[in-house]
Enzyme design. Structure first.
Site, PDB file in Angstrom:
ATOM      1  N   GLU A  96       0.857  -1.184   0.000  1.00  0.00           N
ATOM      2  CA  GLU A  96       0.000   0.000   0.000  1.00  0.00           C
ATOM      3  C   GLU A  96       0.897   1.238   0.000  1.00  0.00           C
ATOM      4  OE1 GLU A  96      -3.242   0.557  -0.018  1.00  0.00           O
ATOM      5  OE2 GLU A  96      -4.154  -1.411   0.351  1.00  0.00           O
ATOM      6  N   HIS A 137      -3.349  -2.840  -8.628  1.00  0.00           N
ATOM      7  CA  HIS A 137      -4.615  -3.373  -8.134  1.00  0.00           C
ATOM      8  C   HIS A 137      -5.679  -3.302  -9.226  1.00  0.00           C
ATOM      9  CE1 HIS A 137      -7.486  -3.507  -4.390  1.00  0.00           C
ATOM     10  NE2 HIS A 137      -7.458  -4.637  -5.055  1.00  0.00           N
ATOM     11  N   ASP A 147      -6.636   1.797  -8.466  1.00  0.00           N
ATOM     12  CA  ASP A 147      -5.344   2.169  -7.881  1.00  0.00           C
ATOM     13  C   ASP A 147      -4.206   1.276  -8.398  1.00  0.00           C
ATOM     14  OD1 ASP A 147      -6.845   0.220  -6.242  1.00  0.00           O
ATOM     15  OD2 ASP A 147      -5.135   0.267  -4.897  1.00  0.00           O
TER      16      ASP A 147
END
Length: 245
Positions: A96, A137, A147
Site C-alpha cells: 500500500e 490493483h 489504484d
C-alpha cells in the site's frame, strides 16, 4: 522478511492467514491507500474490523511499515484475477502506497517513489518475481479498483529495474474499437489482453467488461488518456508489450 538494509518499523495486523493450497509467491501488487493520512491507513489495515491488510505500507515521506510477514497471506487483493488465478492473495505480496487517491488525487512524491523502487527490488530479488508480474490493483480487479492510478510513475519503476513497461505509442487518429463494436478486431484485442494476463472473455463483442479492462490497461500502460476506447495508441502499446515480453 524484509531485507535488513531497508529501514522500517513493524505494526502487525491481525488480518492474515496461511497461503492456500501450498501456493507460492509469484507476483507483487501495488495499491494506493485512498485515505486522508498514512497513519489513518495503517490503523485501518491493522484493525480486525476492517478485514483488510497488506504486507507493507509506504508513507508519503518514504517510511516503510510492515504489517504482515511475507510468508503469510495478507488480505489486499479482494476479488481479483490474473492469468486465471483467482486467489491473488495466496500468490502475491501487497504494498500500500499512501495517496489520497482519486478524491483529491496528487502526484506521488519522489522520496516515496524511490522507497517503492527499493522495496520492490528487494522483494522481486528474493522471490524471483518476473517483471510482468508486478501489477496494479486495477490490473487484477478492473472496474472495482483504479489504484494506484494513472499518476503512478510506472516508467520510473521500469527505469530502475521494476516491472514490465514500454514507451506508449503516441495518441493519434485512425481506426478504433469501442462499446458496441463486434467482430474479428474486437476478438483480437480481447485475445491480446487475455494473453497479457487480464481477466476477459474472448467473445468478439466490445461489451462493458471489455471497456473496463481497456481502461485498466490504459491506467497502467497508456496513462495520457484513460477512456476505455481501444485506439491505435492503446492497441499498439499492447502489441509492443506482448512482443517485448
Amino acid at each position: 522478511m524484509i531485507g535488513t538494509a531497508l529501514p522500517h518499523r513493524t505494526q502487525l495486523s491481525p488480518n492474515f492467514g496461511e497461503r492456500k493450497d501450498g501456493k507460492s509467491i509469484n507476483c507483487l501488487v501495488l495499491h494506493y491507500t485512498g485515505m486522508r493520512s498514512s497513519t489513518e491507513a495503517c490503523e485501518w489495515l491493522c484493525n480486525d474490523a476492517s478485514e483488510v491488510s497488506s504486507h507493507y505500507l509506504i508513507d508519503e515521506a518514504g517510511g516503510i511499515v510492515q504489517m504482515v510477514g511475507e510468508n503469510m497471506r495478507a488480505w489486499h487483493s479482494g476479488v481479483s484475477t490474473w492469468f486465471a488465478e483467482d486467489d491473488l492473495n495466496s500468490t502475491s505480496i501487497g504494498i500500500e502506497i499512501h495517496n489520497l487517491g482519486h478524491h483529491g488525487y496528487a502526484d506521488f512524491p519522489l522520496i516515496q517513489m524511490l522507497t517503492v523502487v527499493v522495496l520492490c527490488k528487494d522483494i522481486l530479488h528474493r522471490h524471483k518475481i518476473a517483471p510482468r508480474m508486478v501489477l496494479a490493483h486495477s490490473d487484477i480487479a478492473p472496474g472495482r479498483k483504479v489504484d494506484p492510478g494513472e499518476k503512478f510513475d510506472w516508467r520510473m519503476l521500469h527505469q530502475h529495474g521494476v516491472g514490465h513497461w514500454v514507451e506508449p505509442e503516441p495518441i493519434s487518429g485512425g481506426t478504433f474499437l469501442q462499446m458496441g463494436d463486434q467482430g474479428d478486431g474486437v476478438m483480437a484485442l480481447q485475445a491480446m489482453l487475455k494473453l497479457y494476463g487480464y481477466g476477459i472473455d474472448v467473445n468478439g463483442v466490445f461489451d462493458q467488461r471489455t471497456k473496463i479492462v481497456v481502461e485498466a490497461f490504459q491506467r497502467h500502460f497508456r496513462t495520457a488518456l484513460v477512456d476505455g476506447i481501444a485506439d491505435q495508441s492503446t492497441v499498439g502499446t499492447l502489441h509492443k508489450l506482448l512482443q517485448s515480453r
